[in-house]
Design a protein around this motif. Sequence first.
Motif, PDB file in Angstrom:
ATOM      1  N   SER A  10       0.842  -1.196   0.000  1.00  0.00           N
ATOM      2  CA  SER A  10       0.000   0.000   0.000  1.00  0.00           C
ATOM      3  C   SER A  10       0.878   1.246   0.000  1.00  0.00           C
ATOM      4  O   SER A  10       2.105   1.170   0.170  1.00  0.00           O
ATOM      5  N   GLU A  11       0.242   2.391  -0.162  1.00  0.00           N
ATOM      6  CA  GLU A  11       0.972   3.650  -0.131  1.00  0.00           C
ATOM      7  C   GLU A  11       1.601   3.872   1.234  1.00  0.00           C
ATOM      8  O   GLU A  11       2.708   4.417   1.346  1.00  0.00           O
ATOM      9  N   ALA A  12       0.889   3.460   2.302  1.00  0.00           N
ATOM     10  CA  ALA A  12       1.427   3.610   3.655  1.00  0.00           C
ATOM     11  C   ALA A  12       2.688   2.774   3.839  1.00  0.00           C
ATOM     12  O   ALA A  12       3.624   3.186   4.534  1.00  0.00           O
ATOM     13  N   VAL A  13       2.716   1.601   3.244  1.00  0.00           N
ATOM     14  CA  VAL A  13       3.903   0.749   3.330  1.00  0.00           C
ATOM     15  C   VAL A  13       5.072   1.387   2.582  1.00  0.00           C
ATOM     16  O   VAL A  13       6.227   1.319   3.019  1.00  0.00           O
ATOM     17  N   ALA A  14       4.777   2.033   1.471  1.00  0.00           N
ATOM     18  CA  ALA A  14       5.829   2.655   0.652  1.00  0.00           C
ATOM     19  C   ALA A  14       6.395   3.922   1.281  1.00  0.00           C
ATOM     20  O   ALA A  14       7.506   4.345   0.942  1.00  0.00           O
ATOM     21  N   ALA A  15       5.647   4.547   2.205  1.00  0.00           N
ATOM     22  CA  ALA A  15       6.030   5.852   2.750  1.00  0.00           C
ATOM     23  C   ALA A  15       7.448   5.908   3.322  1.00  0.00           C
ATOM     24  O   ALA A  15       8.162   6.888   3.084  1.00  0.00           O
ATOM     25  N   PRO A  16       7.917   4.892   4.084  1.00  0.00           N
ATOM     26  CA  PRO A  16       9.281   4.989   4.635  1.00  0.00           C
ATOM     27  C   PRO A  16      10.371   5.031   3.565  1.00  0.00           C
ATOM     28  O   PRO A  16      11.511   5.405   3.871  1.00  0.00           O
ATOM     29  N   LEU A  17      10.048   4.642   2.337  1.00  0.00           N
ATOM     30  CA  LEU A  17      11.037   4.637   1.263  1.00  0.00           C
ATOM     31  C   LEU A  17      10.972   5.899   0.413  1.00  0.00           C
ATOM     32  O   LEU A  17      11.770   6.083  -0.505  1.00  0.00           O
ATOM     33  N   SER A  18      10.015   6.758   0.721  1.00  0.00           N
ATOM     34  CA  SER A  18       9.818   7.971  -0.071  1.00  0.00           C
ATOM     35  C   SER A  18      11.061   8.860  -0.038  1.00  0.00           C
ATOM     36  O   SER A  18      11.606   9.149   1.024  1.00  0.00           O
ATOM     37  N   GLY A  19      11.493   9.264  -1.203  1.00  0.00           N
ATOM     38  CA  GLY A  19      12.630  10.178  -1.289  1.00  0.00           C
ATOM     39  C   GLY A  19      13.986   9.524  -1.251  1.00  0.00           C
ATOM     40  O   GLY A  19      15.005  10.191  -1.455  1.00  0.00           O
ATOM     41  N   LEU A  20      14.045   8.216  -0.985  1.00  0.00           N
ATOM     42  CA  LEU A  20      15.334   7.527  -0.953  1.00  0.00           C
ATOM     43  C   LEU A  20      15.924   7.443  -2.356  1.00  0.00           C
ATOM     44  O   LEU A  20      15.242   7.047  -3.299  1.00  0.00           O
ATOM     45  N   LYS A  21      17.175   7.784  -2.474  1.00  0.00           N
ATOM     46  CA  LYS A  21      17.854   7.714  -3.762  1.00  0.00           C
ATOM     47  C   LYS A  21      18.746   6.476  -3.862  1.00  0.00           C
ATOM     48  O   LYS A  21      19.399   6.259  -4.879  1.00  0.00           O
ATOM     49  N   GLU A  22      18.743   5.663  -2.792  1.00  0.00           N
ATOM     50  CA  GLU A  22      19.651   4.513  -2.751  1.00  0.00           C
ATOM     51  C   GLU A  22      19.097   3.279  -3.451  1.00  0.00           C
ATOM     52  O   GLU A  22      19.776   2.258  -3.524  1.00  0.00           O
ATOM     53  N   LEU A  23      17.854   3.326  -3.950  1.00  0.00           N
ATOM     54  CA  LEU A  23      17.285   2.187  -4.645  1.00  0.00           C
ATOM     55  C   LEU A  23      16.762   2.609  -6.003  1.00  0.00           C
ATOM     56  O   LEU A  23      16.655   3.803  -6.307  1.00  0.00           O
TER      57      LEU A  23
END
Length: 228
Positions: free
Chosen positions: A195-208
């Motif tokens: 879900s979008e909530a699950v994806a939130a901690p990865l938001s903005g990460l450039k390492e992946l």
Amino acid sequence: MDEAAPVWITRARPGALATADRVAALGLTPLVDPLLTVEALDVEIDLSHATALAFTSANGVEAFARLSNERGLPVFAVGRATAKAAQSEGFATVSSADGDVEDLCALIAAGAAGPVLWAGAREPAGDLVGMLRSCGVMAKGVAVYETRERAPSVETLARLDAPLTVLLYSPRAAKVLAGILGRRRAPGLRALCLSEAVAAPLSGLKELGSVAFAPRPDESALLALLTA
């Protein structure tokens, strides 16, 4: 998508094994290495005033079933997988919200005849009990299991240097992955989230490499992203 890239399954066992079978059926290579483990808690279940049960995960269903022989109360489940788990444990009357915690709250508010007991994690991702009370539904909760973070194997970490798809089922697992990526880059990593909530901690990460989430919080919708 790189068809040869393995699919890293991060959800806790035993659910991870069922997911691995579904991934293999798609012709892809599953890699089971959970970022979380589930531990049942030894608690007493007070059903003296409950007229219905609510579950936000299959883990909650399974942990409750180990603690109580009650199977006659109607069950409200957050989604199909949780509903299926309840049916497998012998609950005869099961309703599924086919969505998230907010959808489950709405389903219960529309159909519950009295106090509801929610059984779930010690640290839940959402406050179903609080939401129900704010809607005027009498509710209480009991923690029947807890999740603990788990470090992936050295072999899995080594795969971050090559194309790899990772399946994420909870914000907490995504946070664990984000911590790992804070220490090393994984430009070939494709993160697919429930879900979008699950994806939130990865938001903005450039390492992946990339992040996507399912259009609805359902495993079938998540797995459909593998071949999209």
